[in-house]
Structure formats: structure tokens, C-alpha cells
Write a protein that holds these residues in place. Structure first.
Motif, short mmCIF file in Angstrom:
data_model
loop_
_atom_site.label_atom_id
_atom_site.label_comp_id
_atom_site.label_asym_id
_atom_site.label_seq_id
_atom_site.Cartn_x
_atom_site.Cartn_y
_atom_site.Cartn_z
N GLU A 1 0.84 -1.21 0.00
CA GLU A 1 0.00 0.00 0.00
C GLU A 1 0.87 1.25 0.00
O GLU A 1 0.61 2.21 -0.73
CB GLU A 1 -0.92 0.00 1.23
CG GLU A 1 -2.07 -0.99 1.09
CD GLU A 1 -2.73 -1.28 2.43
OE1 GLU A 1 -2.54 -0.49 3.39
OE2 GLU A 1 -3.43 -2.30 2.51
N ASP A 2 1.92 1.21 0.83
CA ASP A 2 2.82 2.36 0.90
C ASP A 2 3.38 2.68 -0.48
O ASP A 2 3.44 3.85 -0.89
CB ASP A 2 4.01 2.06 1.82
CG ASP A 2 3.60 2.09 3.28
OD1 ASP A 2 2.47 2.53 3.56
OD2 ASP A 2 4.41 1.67 4.13
N MET A 3 3.77 1.62 -1.17
CA MET A 3 4.39 1.86 -2.47
C MET A 3 3.38 2.40 -3.47
O MET A 3 3.73 3.24 -4.30
CB MET A 3 5.04 0.58 -2.98
CG MET A 3 6.35 0.29 -2.26
SD MET A 3 7.48 -0.61 -3.30
CE MET A 3 7.79 -2.02 -2.28
N ASP A 4 2.15 1.93 -3.36
CA ASP A 4 1.11 2.49 -4.24
C ASP A 4 0.97 3.98 -3.97
O ASP A 4 0.89 4.79 -4.90
CB ASP A 4 -0.24 1.81 -3.97
CG ASP A 4 -0.31 0.46 -4.65
OD1 ASP A 4 0.54 0.22 -5.55
OD2 ASP A 4 -1.17 -0.36 -4.29
N ARG A 5 0.95 4.32 -2.68
CA ARG A 5 0.79 5.72 -2.31
C ARG A 5 1.98 6.54 -2.84
O ARG A 5 1.81 7.63 -3.36
CB ARG A 5 0.68 5.85 -0.79
CG ARG A 5 -0.49 6.75 -0.39
CD ARG A 5 -0.74 6.72 1.10
NE ARG A 5 -1.04 5.38 1.58
CZ ARG A 5 -0.51 4.86 2.69
NH1 ARG A 5 0.37 5.54 3.40
NH2 ARG A 5 -0.85 3.65 3.08
N LEU A 6 3.17 5.93 -2.68
CA LEU A 6 4.37 6.60 -3.17
C LEU A 6 4.26 6.91 -4.66
O LEU A 6 4.57 8.01 -5.12
CB LEU A 6 5.57 5.68 -2.97
CG LEU A 6 6.59 6.11 -1.92
CD1 LEU A 6 7.63 5.04 -1.74
CD2 LEU A 6 7.23 7.42 -2.31
N ARG A 7 3.82 5.89 -5.37
CA ARG A 7 3.72 6.04 -6.82
C ARG A 7 2.77 7.20 -7.16
O ARG A 7 3.06 8.02 -8.02
CB ARG A 7 3.21 4.72 -7.42
CG ARG A 7 3.84 4.41 -8.75
CD ARG A 7 3.60 2.97 -9.16
NE ARG A 7 4.51 2.06 -8.48
CZ ARG A 7 4.13 0.97 -7.81
NH1 ARG A 7 2.85 0.66 -7.71
NH2 ARG A 7 5.02 0.19 -7.25
N GLN A 8 1.65 7.26 -6.41
CA GLN A 8 0.69 8.35 -6.66
C GLN A 8 1.31 9.71 -6.33
O GLN A 8 1.15 10.67 -7.06
CB GLN A 8 -0.57 8.14 -5.84
CG GLN A 8 -1.52 7.14 -6.51
CD GLN A 8 -2.53 6.58 -5.52
OE1 GLN A 8 -2.74 7.15 -4.45
NE2 GLN A 8 -3.14 5.47 -5.89
#
Lengths: 576, 295
Positions: free
Chosen positions: B75-82
Motif C-alpha cells: 500500500e505504501d508503495m502504491d501511495r508513493l507512486r501516486q
């Protein structure tokens, strides 16, 4: 028809079948198949976090994992699967087989799947090792299984089955239903052609492909019809490494190299993950030297700019380029070490001199001077025994029918130089298995007066590199094929006839293909639009493994008395 | 690329076997018959045909605890990507002509940058905790326990992904840096020469903007050097791609060598125990022998 891509796509499709954390189980056959086309990091990306052998019984139970099995449908692997399914360690199973699974095997698996953990059962026809995009091997090395039965004229029963299945999977994975032609002189090529033709008819549903105007062609050749190509020193990168050090499923053992760094004791040569190798694998020795220097210079440049970290700007750039730089530095030191070792061997063992004579023996008829040169090489202590032996074999093959042939005299000289009986016996073994009476066509172009004059003319051209004069016989065969001049009598069809120039061509060597031939095919693919060729063999041989094969079979047939031969023949036929 | 599914055929076979087994019930299935009388409960546990496992929970069904962490990291990485995407959009806007607008996005960019950097740090910290207490994430010294191996490989995979993300971020940062520097250079060019009054006013404004930009550049450089640290740390976790360590067969060989080592160790221990047993039994054998001779 890119074999590497095909096998990669198969593996990708397997991984897509199950989402989440996975374990990937392989058997002895599929481990090299998978290892040459993909890497641990690629599998990690696809959430396959563990890879293991199916017959490793020490694996722990981890029900939260999904299990992807990719195995050959052999007795051993099916048994391992049966044991696995009886007491499943993982939550779900997705079974993939490299070839057709017998119904009896499916039934056995279904019977033991009482926990109902199997979700998918599929046949994915990647039953071969994709060495290069246009080269495959069935990895039938002597250590694993001999190709030959009792003589060089017949198959070992299991090897024939393995080869038929392997070729069938190549055809299915490339979606080709070819006409089959074989070399007339080879009983094994004919047998394989017939078996394969039968198998294609048996599995006609799988081979139900849309019709094409010109059917693809499968050409089955016998290594024994061109014993010269595997005996020559090679001067292109991939072929040279295989000849001097040996490439085993893309891995090169460097542990015998003097003062080798620990992390270079074994290295990987991969078309897939090594851009320098991809670019230079077919380059000749001279071009390779220039290329490697350029590569090392590029490294130096980057290294220097990376050394100089004075400002934040430098640091930023360094961090940005660091992964690329690290990759580059690893790869540069690998190739520099490898080429350095090849160079060391070349100078220490006078390989250039050896190669020049080899090329002369392979390409030109000039008995007196060849004999003189050979005699002086046999007495040269710097030249390795193996090279002396191979030169004598080349001499014996070329001048087999020559009136003042001096093979016996040369053998005596070799014995005087301390070569063992076993090694020297190879010369006669080669003549017996791949001599002029065994071959078809005129390999040395010295069997009639016209051929001889052509040959002399060829010798006069003299513009080519002395070390790469020789072209594999395959070049001639393919030239005739593409000109529509390949005679039916010499290369008969197993079933059906079509002499049109094929668009898709699969060539298979019983007894092993060579990297020299692979280079030829890569060159033809690049230079002939509209034609796609794939080369394969029971394995990929170098001079050592080719001679080992001959030695093994001649030792075996000598030990089997005629009576015993007849007995085993009966037993074989009776299916014992 | 031909494939053929045998799933339906397999399921047919399986269901026919299940039916035939059901008809034979309640005689227990398969190898459990032997154990049934001895430890009935245990036999029930592993051999329930197609059991749903709702009553008995085997420990091996439970994923390791760090799987939750893993999901968090995803999830963190998804948020990072966004966040990176948003930053990219802001960068684009910032670089559009129209100087005063630039000031407006200034704060947003700074805030977002700080946020991204801290998100990176958080991810990196979390990845370290994957695999529980697996020590020595170096590629040698393979953990013998399979679960540890699983954890370490998950760690490698996540670290690789995060590293890719961080280099993407750094590439974007430096290209933005480059373009804003370029703009400044261009503007310095224009400011030479003769100006009208209005233009001079504009130049004064520009001075302020330039100071602002300088600060901006410093800020980015700082965030890059901060990221560099994170990056170096990640580097110790990932595999060098294309090397022997990245080979599948090599890894299998290593695992098998280590398990074989363990098995040898076990058989050695077993052998020792047997040896001890035979020593222990010898006297009793002797007495039996003695007894026999006396008869």
C-alpha cells in the motif's frame, strides 16, 4: 520463431495463473530449461518467492503458498508429484508439464489428489533448452544419457523417445507442422523422422494448425556426416568459450583459471541478461578484442567520473548512475577476465598455429606441406596433446583415400610423444564412424577431379581470414536447399513432398550441433529476409564432447560380442 | 505457442475417484486406515478428504506474521507512486510559462517532496522488518529454514521494487532541476540589454523568483542526498541481476547443498544414537548368548 522469448512467455503464463505468494517447483529436466531464459529476480517480481526441486523432501509445509509445478512427464517426476499430492505442503497446486501427459499419469495424479488441491493441469510445450534465440539443445550429454544404442547406427531407446518428444515440443511451441527430410546416410536420422511423423499423426489435434502455402521444413542431419566442424578451433566468442572452457547451460567454470577472483570462479553468459555478450557473441577474435577494449574504456570513463565526487551534484549523479555502473563494472570484469583467459590459452598453447593447420586440413588439398607441418607440430612440446590428436584426426579424414596416406606413421609418432592407446584409438574410431564410406556427399570436395579443381581455386582466393576459412557443411546444404537443388535421393522426405523454398526451417543434428553452426544460422537469419531458421541438436558439442561420444560408443561396441549384441537386440525388441 | 489444458479431464478423473471413495465410506481413506486406530484425532486432522479445515487449524496454514507488513508496504508503495505522479504534475505546471504562477506551486512541491522522502524512509524501515529476525541479508550464508528463506526473498523483491521507484523519483527530480536551471540561464540572458520601464519592473519581480528558484534547487538537492542514503541501504538487499547469484539453478543447488548438509548432520546424529544403543544392548545380548550356551 524466437525460442528464448517462447519459453519466457510460457513461464510468464504459468506465473499469471496464480496471484499472490508462490513457490515454483522444478525437476532435473526443467531446471536448466527455466534457468537459461529467466532469473531469480524476474521470478521474484512475479511473486514466486521460493524455487525448489520437486524431489526435495525436506521442504516445509506452508499452506499459505500456492505451488506452481513445472516438470517433464517422466516416471520420476510423476512419482514425486504423487508423493507431493498425497500429503500436500501448499494450499493450491497448478501443474504444468513440458509435454503430452499420458492419461494413465493423469489418472494416477487424480487418484491421489484427495485433498483436492490441484487447480490446473496444463501442457506447456517447453521441453528444450533455449540456448540462443535460434538455437536449442536437448541437453543429452554423455553424463546424463548416451544418444547411441549399440553402434553409431542406432538409437538408445530412451534417447529416441526423449528426442522425439523434444522435437515435438519445439514444433508445438513454434506452431509448426513441417514436412520432414533426413540425411540418407543416417539410419538414426531416418528413424527419428519416422518416429516424429508418427507422433505428429498420433497427436493430430495438437497439430491442427491453419494450413500454409509452403509448409515448414524439418531437416534432420547427422553429426557424423560433418565430423570436421566440431573438431576445429573456433574464433568467434561464444564458440570459442565453449571450445576452450565449455559452456554448460550458460554457465562457465573458471575455477581453473590462474589467480581467479572468488566471485568469478563461475560466470554466466546469457543472451538475455548480458547486453555485451548479446552484441559480441558472434564476433571474431579480432573484433572482439577491439570491442572489449572499448567496453573497458567506457568503464574507465565512468569510473573516473564516479571517483570524483566533489560537489552535491557529483554525488547526485553518482547515486543515479550507481546501479548501472555497478552492473557495468561487474560485467566488464567478467568479460575482461574471460577474454584474458582465452588469450592466455591461445598464446600458451600456440593455438593460432594449430588453427592455421586445422583450417588448411579442413579446406585445401595439399598433402606434402600438410604432412610436413603436422609432423613438426606433433613433436612441438608446447602444443597440447589434444590438439595434436585432433590435427591427426583431421588429416586422417581428409587424406583417407589418398594414395600415400601416412596416418599409420603419424599414429606411431603420437605414441612416441606419449599419447595413450585409448586416445590414439580414436583416430580409427572416427574413421570407422564418420569416414568417407559413412558419409554422403563430398565433405572435403576432393573425391573427383572437378571438385578438386574447385577446391584449388577456393584455396587461391586467399582474401579471407586464415583462421575462419572453413564453413560448416551446413552452409552448403542450406545453399542447395534454398536454390531448390537439394536432391530427394540424398535428403528423402519421410512423408509428402514439397520442393518449394520453405519460409520456416528447423534443423536438427543427431549427435549434437555446434556453436559454429549456430553462428551461421544467426547470420542467415539476419541476412535472408522472409526466411526464419532454428537450429537444434541432441546437445551442443565442442571437440572434447564430440570425441568423448565417439570414444564411448566405440568402446561399448568393441566390448559387446556379436552374440551378446544379438541377445540385447532381442531383449530390446521384446521390450525388456 | 501451443498449450493444452488437461484440467477438465483431470477433474473428471478426480471426481470419479472421489465418488468411488465415498461409496466405500466410512472405511477411512488411503493411508489413514493404518493410523486410524492409533492416533485417531491426528489421522482425522490430516486426512479429511477435501476438508475445509475450519475446525482444526494447522499451524502451516497460517502465513508468517510479516505478511501483514508486506501488505502495508504494498500500500505504501502504491501511495508513493501516486505522490510521485502528483509531484510530476506539479513540476509540469511549475515549468509552464507565466512566472508568478510558479510561486503558487512552490509550497506544494516542497511539501510533497518532503512527504515522498519520508514515505521512502518508512518503506525502507518496514522492508527491514520483513522476514522477522532474519539476520545477515547478504547473499551468502543462506538461511537454512525455509520460512526465513521465503522472508528474505520477499525482502529482496520489495527492496528491488522500492529501488526502482526511488531511481524513477530521482530521475524525475533531476530532470526538473535541469529544466529549471535552464530557464534561469535563459532568463539571465534576456536580462542583459536595454529595457523599457515596464520590463525593468518585471526584472525586479524576476529577481525574487530567481531567489525562490535557488532555494527550490537546494531543497531538491537535499532531498536527493537524503534519498541516496536510503538507496545505499537498499543496495545491500537486492541481487545483482544477471550474475551467478541471480541464476535459478545456482540457488536451487545452494538450497539443496544446505539441506543435504542438514540431512547428513541428522544421519550422523542418528548413527551416533544407534551406535550408543547397540553398545547399550550388547551386554544383554551377551547374557542371552550365555543363557543359550548353558542350555
Amino acid at each position: 520463431m524466437d525460442l528464448v522469448k517462447v519459453v519466457q512467455t510460457y513461464i510468464d503464463k504459468m506465473m499469471e495463473q496464480a496471484s499472490g505468494m508462490k513457490i515454483f517447483l522444478l525437476d532435473a529436466d526443467t531446471t536448466p530449461i527455466v534457468s537459461v531464459v529467466t532469473t531469480q529476480s524476474t521470478l521474484l517480481e512475479k511473486e514466486a518467492y521460493l524455487v525448489d526441486k520437486i524431489d526435495n523432501r525436506q521442504r516445509d509445509k506452508m499452506k499459505h503458498l500456492k505451488c506452481i509445478c513445472f516438470v517433464r512427464p517422466t516416471h520420476d517426476s510423476i512419482q514425486a508429484l504423487v508423493d507431493e499430492l498425497r500429503d500436500p505442503r501448499y494450499g493450491d497446486y497448478y501443474l504444468f508439464f513440458t509435454n503430452v501427459v499420458k492419461k494413465s499419469m493423469l489418472e494416477r495424479l487424480a487418484e491421489v489428489d484427495q485433498h483436492e488441491v490441484v487447480r490446473e493441469v496444463q501442457e506447456y510445450f517447453a521441453d528444450y533448452v533455449a540456448v540462443n534465440p535460434d538455437l536449442f539443445s536437448l541437453n543429452m550429454t554423455l553424463a546424463r544419457s548416451s544418444v547411441y544404442g549399440e553402434s553409431v547406427h542406432d538409437w538408445d531407446g530412451r534417447a529416441l523417445q526423449r528426442t522425439t518428444e523434444g522435437l515435438m515440443s519445439v514444433l508445438l511451441s513454434l506452431k509448426q507442422r513441417p514436412l520432414i527430410r533426413y540425411e540418407r546416410m543416417s539410419a538414426m536420422a531416418r528413424k527419428l523422422g519416422e518416429e516424429l511423423n508418427y507422433a505428429i499423426h498420433q497427436e493430430h489435434q495438437l497439430f491442427d494448425l491453419p494450413p500454409v502455402d509452403t509448409p515448414p521444413l524439418l531437416l534432420i542431419l547427422d553429426r557424423r556426416n560433418d565430423p570436421v566442424t566440431p573438431l576445429l578451433l573456433q574464433w568467434t566468442y561464444q564458440a570459442m568459450v565453449h571450445e576452450l572452457l565449455g559452456i554448460n547451460n550458460g554457465r562457465v567454470d573458471m575455477s581453473n583459471v590462474p589467480d581467479i577472483a572468488p566471485d568469478l570462479k563461475e560466470i554466466v553468459l546469457s543472451v538475455e541478461s548480458d547486453p555485451f555478450f548479446r552484441k559480441s557473441m558472434y564476433m571474431n577474435w579480432g573484433d572482439l578484442g577491439a570491442q572489449i577494449k572499448e567496453y573497458a574504456d567506457e568503464y574507465q570513463r565512468q569510473h573516473k567520473s564516479n571517483m570524483k565526487i566533489e560537489s552535491v551534484h557529483d554525488m547526485k549523479r553518482f547515486v543515479e548512475e550507481y546501479p548501472e555502473f555497478r552492473k557495468l563494472s561487474g560485467n566488464v570484469s567478467k568479460h575482461v577476465t574471460l577474454v584474458g583467459e582465452l588469450y592466455r590459452l591461445q598464446t600458451r598453447c600456440k593455438l593460432l598455429e594449430v588453427s592455421e593447420l586445422e583450417q588448411n586440413l579442413a579446406c585445401n588439398e595439399s598433402h606434402a606441406s600438410d604432412l610436413r607441418a603436422l609432423e613438426s607440430m606433433i613433436t612441438d612440446p608446447k602444443i597440447r596433446d589434444e590438439n595434436k590428436l585432433r590435427l591427426t584426426i583431421l588429416y586422417a579424414l581428409r587424406y583417407e583415400k589418398y594414395s600415400s596416406n601416412a596416418t599409420r606413421h603419424l599414429i606411431e609418432m603420437l605414441v612416441q610423444q606419449g599419447l595413450g592407446e585409448r586416445k590414439v584409438a580414436l583416430i580409427d574410431a572416427i574413421l570407422a564412424s564418420a569416414g568417407a564410406d559413412q558419409r554422403q556427399g563430398d565433405l572435403f570436395q576432393n573425391q573427383d577431379i572437378f571438385a578438386r579443381s574447385r577446391n584449388v581455386f577456393k584455396g587461391l582466393k586467399g582474401v579471407e581470414n586464415v583462421f575462419t576459412k572453413h564453413e560448416p557443411l551446413l552452409a552448403q546444404t542450406l545453399d542447395q536447399l534454398f536454390k531448390g537443388r537439394l536432391k530427394d535421393a540424398d535428403y528423402p522426405f519421410v512423408q509428402g513432398v514439397n520442393r518449394d523454398r520453405p519460409h520456416n526451417l528447423i534443423i536438427f543434428y543427431v549427435g549434437g550441433a555446434t556453436f559454429a553452426e549456430a553462428r551461421l544460422i544467426a547470420h542467415l537469419n539476419a541476412s535472408t529476409p522472409g526466411v526464419r531458421i532454428v537450429l537444434g541438436g541432441t546437445n551442443v558439442v565442442n571437440s572434447a564432447s564430440f570425441l568423448d561420444q565417439i570414444e564411448e560408443i566405440s568402446a561399448r561396441s568393441a566390448s559387446i560380442s556379436p552374440l551378446a549384441q544379438r541377445l540385447t537386440g532381442h531383449a530390446r525388441r521384446a521390450g525388456i | 505457442m501451443t498449450t493444452r489444458s488437461r484440467t477438465l479431464l483431470f477433474l473428471q478423473y478426480r471426481s470419479s475417484y472421489t465418488r468411488s471413495h465415498l461409496s466405500r465410506a466410512p472405511t477411512l481413506v488411503g493411508d489413514s486406515t493404518e493410523r486410524a486406530g492409533l492416533i485417531q484425532h491426528a489421522a482425522d486432522m490430516d486426512d479429511r478428504p477435501g476438508g475445509d479445515g475450519s475446525t482444526v487449524i494447522e499451524m502451516s496454514v497460517l502465513p508468517p506474521q510479516w505478511v501483514d507488513t508486506m501488505e502495508n508496504i504494498d500500500e505504501d508503495m502504491d501511495r508513493l507512486r501516486q505522490s510521485i505522479k502528483r509531484l510530476d504534475e506539479l513540476h509540469q505546471k511549475q515549468l509552464l510559462p507565466g512566472l508568478d504562477e510558479g510561486l503558487r506551486f512552490e509550497r506544494d512541491i516542497e511539501r510533497l517532496q518532503a512527504e515522498i522522502t519520508s514515505q521512502f524512509r518508512q518503506c525502507q524501515q518496514r522492508i527491514k522488518h520483513i522476514g522477522g529476525n532474519v539476520r545477515s541479508p547478504g547473499t551468502h550464508g543462506l538461511p537454512s529454514n525455509e520460512e526465513d528463506r521465503l522472508g528474505r526473498n520477499v525482502q529482496v523483491a520489495l527492496a528491488t521494487r522500492l529501488q526502482e521507484l526511488s531511481s524513477m523519483f530521482r530521475r524525475k527530480q533531476s530532470s526538473f532541476l535541469q529544466s529549471s536551471k535552464g530557464r534561469r540561464a535563459r532568463r539571465d540572458c534576456y536580462s542583459r540589454g536595454a529595457f523599457t520601464k515596464e520590463q525593468l519592473v518585471l526584472v525586479e519581480d524576476t529577481e525574487a523568483v530567481v531567489a525562490q528558484r535557488d532555494r527550490e534547487i537546494r531543497e531538491i538537492t537535499r532531498s536527493i542526498s537524503e534519498l541516496a542514503e536510503i538507496f545505499q541501504d537498499l543496495q545491500t538487499m537486492v541481487i545483482d541481476q544477471g550474475t551467478l547469484l541471480d541464476r535459478i539453478d545456482y540457488n536451487i543447488e545452494q538450497v539443496n547443498a544446505s539441506t543435504r548438509g542438514a540431512v547428513e548432520e541428522l544421519t550422523k546424529v542418528g548413527g551416533m544414537q544407534r551406535g550408543m544403543l547397540s553398545i547399550a544392548y550388547r551386554p544383554s545380548l551377551l547374557t542371552v548368548d550365555a543363557g543359550r550356551t548353558s542350555i
